[in-house]
Scaffold this active site. Structure first.
Site, PDB file in Angstrom:
ATOM      1  N   HIS A  10      15.057  -1.702   4.496  1.00 21.47           N
ATOM      2  CA  HIS A  10      14.604  -0.454   4.269  1.00 21.47           C
ATOM      3  C   HIS A  10      14.639  -0.057   5.917  1.00 21.47           C
ATOM      4  CE1 HIS A  10      10.275  -1.546   4.255  1.00 21.47           C
ATOM      5  NE2 HIS A  10      10.965  -2.058   2.835  1.00 21.47           N
ATOM      6  N   GLY A  11      14.068   1.079   6.686  1.00 23.78           N
ATOM      7  CA  GLY A  11      13.280   1.326   7.225  1.00 23.78           C
ATOM      8  C   GLY A  11      12.157   1.244   7.844  1.00 23.78           C
ATOM      9  N   ASP A  14       6.100   4.459   5.788  1.00 22.71           N
ATOM     10  CA  ASP A  14       4.261   4.328   6.227  1.00 22.71           C
ATOM     11  C   ASP A  14       3.460   3.257   6.489  1.00 22.71           C
ATOM     12  OD1 ASP A  14       4.764   7.785   6.774  1.00 22.71           O
ATOM     13  OD2 ASP A  14       4.605   7.904   3.846  1.00 22.71           O
ATOM     14  N   GLY A  23       4.764  -4.424  -1.322  1.00 22.73           N
ATOM     15  CA  GLY A  23       4.306  -4.378  -1.925  1.00 22.73           C
ATOM     16  C   GLY A  23       5.539  -3.751  -2.941  1.00 22.73           C
ATOM     17  N   ARG A  61      11.173   4.676  -0.408  1.00 25.77           N
ATOM     18  CA  ARG A  61      11.578   4.008   0.911  1.00 25.77           C
ATOM     19  C   ARG A  61      13.313   3.174   1.438  1.00 25.77           C
ATOM     20  NH1 ARG A  61       7.812   0.645  -1.061  1.00 25.77           N
ATOM     21  NH2 ARG A  61       8.088  -1.970  -0.867  1.00 25.77           N
ATOM     22  N   GLU A  88      10.508  -5.613  -3.206  1.00 20.10           N
ATOM     23  CA  GLU A  88      10.331  -6.204  -2.349  1.00 20.10           C
ATOM     24  C   GLU A  88       9.301  -6.498  -3.683  1.00 20.10           C
ATOM     25  OE1 GLU A  88       9.454  -7.927  -0.450  1.00 20.10           O
ATOM     26  OE2 GLU A  88       9.245  -6.600   1.240  1.00 20.10           O
ATOM     27  N   ASP A  90       6.017  -8.751  -4.642  1.00 19.12           N
ATOM     28  CA  ASP A  90       4.736  -7.637  -5.480  1.00 19.12           C
ATOM     29  C   ASP A  90       3.642  -8.494  -4.448  1.00 19.12           C
ATOM     30  OD1 ASP A  90       2.803  -6.989  -6.922  1.00 19.12           O
ATOM     31  OD2 ASP A  90       3.120  -7.663  -8.923  1.00 19.12           O
ATOM     32  N   TYR A  91       3.203  -8.405  -4.044  1.00 20.04           N
ATOM     33  CA  TYR A  91       1.628  -8.693  -3.068  1.00 20.04           C
ATOM     34  C   TYR A  91       0.388  -8.717  -3.560  1.00 20.04           C
ATOM     35  CZ  TYR A  91       3.997  -9.555   0.992  1.00 20.04           C
ATOM     36  OH  TYR A  91       5.193  -9.720   2.110  1.00 20.04           O
ATOM     37  N   LYS A  99      -3.866  -5.806   6.655  1.00 17.92           N
ATOM     38  CA  LYS A  99      -3.385  -7.321   6.983  1.00 17.92           C
ATOM     39  C   LYS A  99      -4.692  -7.565   7.197  1.00 17.92           C
ATOM     40  CE  LYS A  99       1.010  -7.224   6.327  1.00 17.92           C
ATOM     41  NZ  LYS A  99       2.461  -6.769   7.296  1.00 17.92           N
ATOM     42  N   ARG A 115       1.433 -15.260   2.957  1.00 12.48           N
ATOM     43  CA  ARG A 115       2.438 -14.683   3.788  1.00 12.48           C
ATOM     44  C   ARG A 115       3.633 -15.964   3.417  1.00 12.48           C
ATOM     45  NH1 ARG A 115       1.283 -11.279   7.835  1.00 12.48           N
ATOM     46  NH2 ARG A 115       3.098 -10.515   7.526  1.00 12.48           N
TER      47      ARG A 115
END
Length: 211
Positions: A10-11, A14, A23, A61, A88, A90-91, A99, A115
Site C-alpha cells: 500500500h501507499g 497517515d 499494525g 490503506r 499487516e 500486529d504490533y 517510534k 522490529r
C-alpha cells in the site's frame, strides 16, 4: 498453464508519515500514498496486464491502494476479496505509538529487536514468523490455486504480510528477509511454474527508496 501473481505494498499512510507503529490500526492513505498507488497502477497499465481477481486485507490503506490500481488498469469493478489473513503484522502494545516514544519507553535495543528480529514479538503482538504463519496458509489455499489455473492475480497488502510471501517465493533466509524492505506502491510481477515455483520476477519501479 501457470498464471501471474502481482504483489503491491500500500501507499504511504497517515501514520507512516507520523512515524507511528500502525499494525492493525486503520489510518487512510496520505496524498502521497494515493499518488504512489496510482503510479503503481499506471506501471501495471503500461505493462499491459489485465487481472482476473484481486485480494487485499481488511484495512483501508490496502483496500484503497487495491482500488486505485484497479482504476488505473481499467478494471474498477473487478471482484476483490478482502481477508484479515493479509493484514499487516500486529504490533500489539506498540500500535499507535510514535517510534521515538517507544524507544524512550522500552529502550532502543529492545524496540530494534521487536522490529527486526524474525521470531520475537512485541508485547501482545506478532513476530514476522507469526505473520507468515497466517499469510502463507491463506496464500496456499485461496490465492495460489487461482494463479496455477492460469489467472492473473493482484494482491495489495502490507510491508510485513508481503514480506512473508516474498520470503518463500524468493527463497530468502531469515537474515535476508529482515534486511528486505518493500517500496510503497511498486508492483512486483511474478510468473509461476506449474509446480508453484517462481519462473520470473519483475519489479515495475524503484525499490531503492523502500523503508
Amino acid at each position: 498453464m501457470s498464471g501471474t501473481l502481482v504483489l503491491v505494498r500500500h501507499g504511504q499512510s497517515d501514520w507512516n508519515l507520523k512515524n507511528l507503529f500502525t499494525g492493525w490500526r486503520d489510518p487512510d492513505l496520505t496524498e502521497l500514498g494515493i499518488e504512489e498507488a496510482k503510479a503503481g497502477g499506471k506501471a501495471l497499465a503500461d505493462y499491459g496486464i489485465k487481472f482476473d481477481i484481486a485480494f487485499t486485507s481488511v484495512l483501508i490503506r490496502a483496500q484503497r491502494t487495491c482500488q486505485l490500481v484497479l482504476d488505473a488498469v481499467g478494471q474498477s469493478s473487478l471482484e476483490t476479496i478482502r481477508d484479515q489473513a493479509l493484514n499487516e503484522r500486529d504490533y500489539g502494545d506498540l500500535s499507535g505509538l510514535n517510534k521515538d516514544d517507544a524507544r524512550a519507553k522500552w529502550g532502543e535495543e529492545q524496540v530494534h529487536i521487536w522490529r527486526r528480529s524474525y521470531d520475537v514479538p512485541p508485547p501482545g503482538g506478532e513476530s514476522l514468523r507469526d505473520t507468515g504463519a497466517r499469510v502463507w496458509p491463506y496464500y496456499l489455499t485461496d490465492i495460489l490455486p487461482r494463479v496455477l489455473s492460469g489467472e492473473k492475480v493482484l494482491v495489495a497488502a502490507h510491508g510485513n504480510s508481503l514480506r512473508s510471501l516474498v520470503m518463500v517465493l524468493d527463497k530468502l533466509t531469515k537474515e535476508q528477509i529482515l534486511k528486505l524492505n518493500l517500496a510503497t506502491g511498486v508492483p512486483m510481477v511474478y510468473k509461476l511454474n506449474a509446480d508453484s515455483t517462481v519462473a520470473s520476477k519483475e519489479v515495475l519501479g524503484d525499490m531503492s527508496g523502500a523503508h
